[in-house]
Structures are given as C-alpha cells and as structure tokens.
Design a protein around this motif. Structure first.
Motif, mmCIF file in Angstrom:
data_model
loop_
_atom_site.group_PDB
_atom_site.id
_atom_site.type_symbol
_atom_site.label_atom_id
_atom_site.label_comp_id
_atom_site.label_asym_id
_atom_site.label_seq_id
_atom_site.Cartn_x
_atom_site.Cartn_y
_atom_site.Cartn_z
ATOM 1 N N ASN A 177 11.116 1.145 -7.364
ATOM 2 C CA ASN A 177 10.594 2.489 -7.636
ATOM 3 C C ASN A 177 9.999 3.135 -6.394
ATOM 4 O OD1 ASN A 177 11.401 2.735 -10.305
ATOM 5 N ND2 ASN A 177 9.599 1.656 -11.054
ATOM 6 N N ILE A 178 9.402 2.369 -5.515
ATOM 7 C CA ILE A 178 8.891 2.922 -4.251
ATOM 8 C C ILE A 178 10.076 3.396 -3.401
ATOM 9 C CG2 ILE A 178 7.811 2.314 -2.052
ATOM 10 C CD1 ILE A 178 5.840 0.572 -3.704
ATOM 11 N N LYS A 201 -3.311 0.305 -3.538
ATOM 12 C CA LYS A 201 -2.772 -1.043 -3.379
ATOM 13 C C LYS A 201 -2.122 -1.490 -4.679
ATOM 14 C CE LYS A 201 -5.866 -2.769 0.158
ATOM 15 N NZ LYS A 201 -6.834 -3.801 0.542
ATOM 16 N N PHE A 202 -0.946 -2.068 -4.530
ATOM 17 C CA PHE A 202 -0.214 -2.612 -5.669
ATOM 18 C C PHE A 202 0.176 -4.047 -5.343
ATOM 19 C CE2 PHE A 202 0.669 1.942 -5.635
ATOM 20 C CZ PHE A 202 0.363 2.300 -6.933
ATOM 21 N N THR A 256 0.862 -1.182 0.000
ATOM 22 C CA THR A 256 0.000 0.000 0.000
ATOM 23 C C THR A 256 0.895 1.228 0.000
ATOM 24 O OG1 THR A 256 -1.680 -1.202 1.236
ATOM 25 C CG2 THR A 256 -1.871 1.192 1.197
ATOM 26 N N GLN A 257 0.710 2.079 -0.987
ATOM 27 C CA GLN A 257 1.509 3.288 -1.134
ATOM 28 C C GLN A 257 0.588 4.434 -1.492
ATOM 29 O OE1 GLN A 257 4.679 3.428 -0.483
ATOM 30 N NE2 GLN A 257 5.177 5.442 -1.238
#
Length: 185
Positions: free
Chosen positions: A178-179, A48-49, A43-44
């Motif tokens: 990437n996060i 949600k991913f 979760t970012q």
C-alpha cells in the motif's frame, strides 16, 4: 530422601543446559533472518508502522490483508480457536466470502483466496499471497483510475520470495504494498 534431592538437582542442571542450548540456537537463528530478529519499522509521513504486524486498511483504494480475530491489536494476539467443523466459524467465513464478492464486482466466479476470509493463528499476519493481492486488483484499479497491468507489476515487484528459495510460500506484505501503491504516479 537424599537420593531424590540429588536426582532432582541433576535433572535441573541437565534441563537448564538443554533449554539454554535451545534458546541460543533460536536466538542465533533469528540473527540470520533479514530483520535480524527485530521489528521492521517503516516511517511514512511522520508516522511509524510495524511491517511485521498486520494493519487494518478500510478504504477501498487500498489492498486489504487478512481478517483479524483480535482487531489488529498487537497487545494481545490470538486466533479464534474455532475449527472448520464449527458451524459459527463456517457462517463467519461464508459471510466474509459473500462480502468480498459483493465488494469486488466481476470476481463472483473467481475462487476467493483463503487468507482473505480467514484470520491467521495470531490474528496479526501482515502478509497475503500474490493471489490474494491479485484478487483485489480490478477494484483498486477502478477506484484509483490505474491500469490493472500496472498494479499486477507492482504486486510482482513487492512479492517476497520464499526464505532461502525453499522455506515458505511467496508472499506480499500488505503495508509495503500500500505504501508503494501511494507512491505510484
């Protein structure tokens, strides 16, 4: 006739036992994996991913994953089913190579990692090799005004070693990378 029915019934029972045992082994084996056989949800910013499904990153300030033959649509995974002797496939790969070299100036003489120009069998592979991530460092460092060394260290920290130290290659999950990149100061 009666013999055939009895034989078919016995074979059915044996096959149910064999398949049932196989399914229990696969299910039990999945439970020793890091995600216990379940999806890894990140979760970012309230979204949600799924970290175990390839994501598309279009911006040049992000690392890019493998191309997808299914447009990153997890509802229907699949490859192109075109092999290395298919002329149309070779033209697509060459076009991807040319585009990648154009997008990454200064890397023209560097070997392009294969996963940056070929889709996986499912079209949804979330990982690339460390070499694939390192190929993109120069461009991302320039766009984000970061040092290449800082990005290389980030890749090294995000790299997942082979399962049990021997099964499979070292890899980098593009979404997680990437996060982490967004969290760099």
């Amino acid at each position: 006739m009666k013999n055939h029915i009895v034989t078919a019934f016995r074979l059915t029972i044996v096959m149910l036992a064999v398949v049932g045992i196989y399914l229990l082994i696969v299910y039990g084996g999945s439970k020793i994996l890091p995600t216990k056989g379940n999806a890894e949800i990140i979760t970012q910013n309230g979204q949600k991913f799924y970290a175990n499904i390839g994501q598309e990153f279009k911006s040049e300030k992000y690392f890019h994953g493998r191309p997808s033959s299914v447009n990153y649509n997890a509802a229907g995974s699949g490859g192109s089913n075109k092999g290395p002797s298919n002329q149309e496939y070779l033209e697509i790969v060459q076009k991807r190579i040319d585009t990648l070299k154009m997008e990454h100036p200064g890397m023209e003489n560097t070997k392009v990692p294969v996963e940056l120009v070929t889709a996986s069998g499912s079209g949804l592979d979330p990982d690339i090799s460390e070499e694939g991530a390192l190929y993109q460092v120069k461009k991302i460092a320039e766009v984000r005004h970061l040092s290449e060394e800082k990005l290389k260290e980030l890749i090294k920290n995000q790299a997942e070693k082979p399962f049990l130290g021997i099964l499979g290659p070292s890899k980098v999950n593009v979404l997680k990378l990437n996060i982490a990149l967004d969290q760099l100061k």
